[in-house]
Design a protein around this motif. Structure first.
Motif, short mmCIF file in Angstrom:
data_model
loop_
_atom_site.label_atom_id
_atom_site.label_comp_id
_atom_site.label_asym_id
_atom_site.label_seq_id
_atom_site.Cartn_x
_atom_site.Cartn_y
_atom_site.Cartn_z
N ARG A 6 4.59 -4.18 -0.48
CA ARG A 6 3.09 -2.82 0.12
C ARG A 6 3.60 -1.87 -0.08
O ARG A 6 4.35 -0.80 0.58
N LYS A 7 2.18 -0.50 -0.54
CA LYS A 7 2.50 0.61 -0.43
C LYS A 7 2.10 0.88 0.95
O LYS A 7 0.94 0.67 1.49
N TRP A 8 3.03 1.02 1.08
CA TRP A 8 3.27 1.42 3.33
C TRP A 8 2.26 1.63 3.73
O TRP A 8 1.31 1.59 4.12
N LEU A 9 1.77 3.06 3.16
CA LEU A 9 0.28 3.97 3.87
C LEU A 9 -1.13 3.60 3.58
O LEU A 9 -1.96 4.07 3.95
N GLN A 10 -0.71 2.43 2.81
CA GLN A 10 -2.39 2.14 2.18
C GLN A 10 -2.08 0.60 3.21
O GLN A 10 -3.76 0.30 3.49
N VAL A 11 -1.00 0.45 4.17
CA VAL A 11 -1.25 -0.65 4.46
C VAL A 11 -1.76 -0.48 6.26
O VAL A 11 -2.39 -0.82 7.12
N THR A 12 -0.88 0.38 6.54
CA THR A 12 -1.30 0.74 7.77
C THR A 12 -0.74 2.48 8.23
O THR A 12 -0.56 3.29 7.63
N LYS A 13 -1.98 3.41 8.75
CA LYS A 13 -1.60 4.57 9.74
C LYS A 13 -0.60 5.24 10.11
O LYS A 13 -0.58 6.20 9.97
N ASP A 14 -0.19 4.77 11.18
CA ASP A 14 0.29 5.51 12.51
C ASP A 14 1.64 4.40 11.58
O ASP A 14 2.79 5.06 12.72
N THR A 15 2.42 3.85 10.29
CA THR A 15 3.54 3.97 10.04
C THR A 15 3.89 2.55 10.85
O THR A 15 5.06 1.44 10.26
N GLY A 16 3.30 1.98 12.00
CA GLY A 16 3.75 1.00 12.23
C GLY A 16 2.92 -0.44 12.05
O GLY A 16 1.68 -0.58 11.62
N VAL A 17 3.60 -1.75 12.40
CA VAL A 17 3.09 -2.50 11.56
C VAL A 17 3.82 -3.86 11.91
O VAL A 17 4.21 -4.38 12.74
N GLY A 18 2.98 -4.36 13.60
CA GLY A 18 2.97 -5.00 14.75
C GLY A 18 2.58 -4.34 15.29
O GLY A 18 2.65 -2.70 15.84
N ASP A 19 2.39 -4.39 17.08
CA ASP A 19 1.70 -4.01 18.30
C ASP A 19 2.09 -3.45 19.44
O ASP A 19 3.07 -4.57 19.54
N PRO A 20 2.63 -2.62 19.37
CA PRO A 20 3.72 -2.20 20.37
C PRO A 20 3.55 -1.83 21.81
O PRO A 20 4.40 -1.89 22.72
N ARG A 21 2.24 -2.28 22.63
CA ARG A 21 1.53 -1.81 23.68
C ARG A 21 2.48 -2.65 24.55
O ARG A 21 2.00 -1.72 25.66
N LYS A 22 2.65 -4.23 24.21
CA LYS A 22 3.04 -4.72 25.21
C LYS A 22 4.82 -4.25 25.43
O LYS A 22 5.19 -5.75 26.10
N ALA A 23 5.45 -3.73 24.96
CA ALA A 23 6.94 -3.83 24.59
C ALA A 23 6.93 -2.97 26.21
O ALA A 23 6.72 -1.98 27.11
N SER A 24 8.80 -3.88 26.40
CA SER A 24 8.96 -2.87 28.09
C SER A 24 11.21 -3.49 27.32
O SER A 24 10.58 -4.17 27.32
N ALA A 25 10.76 -2.53 28.60
CA ALA A 25 12.99 -2.15 28.26
C ALA A 25 13.39 -3.98 28.95
O ALA A 25 14.41 -4.24 28.20
#
Ligand SMILES: [Zn+2]
Length: 254
Positions: free
Chosen positions: A204-223
């Motif tokens: 995959r050409k990374w920056l054509q696939v994702t805008k923020d360099t992430g692949v996967g939603d981090p927003r439900k993460a917790s320690a």
């Protein structure tokens, strides 16, 4: 206090008197991980999964040593992401050959590469080095595939998503930016169906696939999620270390 299973913390006196059965080589990457995780995410994970799994295995009787992590991974697809430090596969093979040469010369005939980065693939290298060093038992594992992430996280993680964010929140919370600063990790998929089905592959050409360099939603993460997952993963990886340490290189099949 030096941890006896971490090579870099020990002196020559200890090292020369220890009959290691197994060496572990953590291998990371230095690359962008969305807006909220540090470039060293894969290195932190490789080092800490390696050390904790080695501790558990050591306490169960494995005599092993974790080598310093290799910090650069294959980032050919991220060529245009600033300071993603690509190390080409051919360079990795040269690095790995030198590491294996040291172990082979000194009679430590088992090596596990503990991989932390999706762009690294050591299998063809292991085939080639296995021919060159027939006494060595060489293997690799991806710690992030050791247990099913579905049991711990709501959103699937490919890169800098819920799993990685939770793990770094657990291991190095001081290096994680507030999740309000993180991108959503939305990623495009190949239009070609065989690629989506997984039986055909292209980089995959990374920056054509994702805008923020992430692949996967981090927003439900917790320690807390990270701590739970890290414990189960390191226990599983530790039992792999222990099995390899105690395995007879000349009697591997049943
Ligand atoms: Zn990563």
């Amino acid at each position: 206090m030096a941890r006896p299973y971490v090579l870099a913390e020990n002196t020559w006196k200890t090292v020369k008197e220890t009959n290691y059965e197994l060496a572990v080589l953590p291998w990371g990457a230095c690359e962008a991980h969305n807006y909220h995780l540090p470039y060293g995410t894969d290195i932190i994970e490789a080092e800490q999964v390696g050390a904790e799994a080695a501790r558990i295995a050591w306490e169960k009787g494995a005599v092993l040593t974790v080598l310093p992590a290799i910090p650069f991974g294959v980032n050919t697809g991220q060529f245009d992401v600033k300071l993603d430090m690509n190390m080409n596969p051919s360079t990795q093979l040269a690095v790995l050959r030198d590491v294996v040469d040291v172990l082979n010369r000194q009679g430590i005939y088992k090596l596990i590469i503990l991989n932390s980065h999706g762009g690294n693939d050591f299998r063809t290298m292991i085939r080639e080095l296995g021919l060159q060093f027939p006494k060595m038992f060489l293997c690799s594992c991806n710690w992030y595939q050791a247990v099913d992430q579905k049991d711990f996280f709501e959103n699937k993680d490919d890169h800098a998503g819920e799993m990685e964010t939770s793990v770094v929140m657990h291991l190095k919370p001081e290096l994680v930016r507030p999740l309000t600063e993180a991108g959503d990790g939305a990623a495009k998929k190949f239009r070609i169906s065989a690629m989506r089905e997984g039986w055909a592959w292209a980089e995959r050409k990374w920056l054509q696939v994702t805008k923020d360099t992430g692949v996967g939603d981090p927003r439900k993460a917790s320690a807390e999620k990270g701590a739970k997952y890290f414990k189960v993963v390191t226990e599983k990886v530790a039992s792999f270390f222990l099995e390899v340490a105690k395995a007879d290189r000349n009697d591997l099949y049943a």
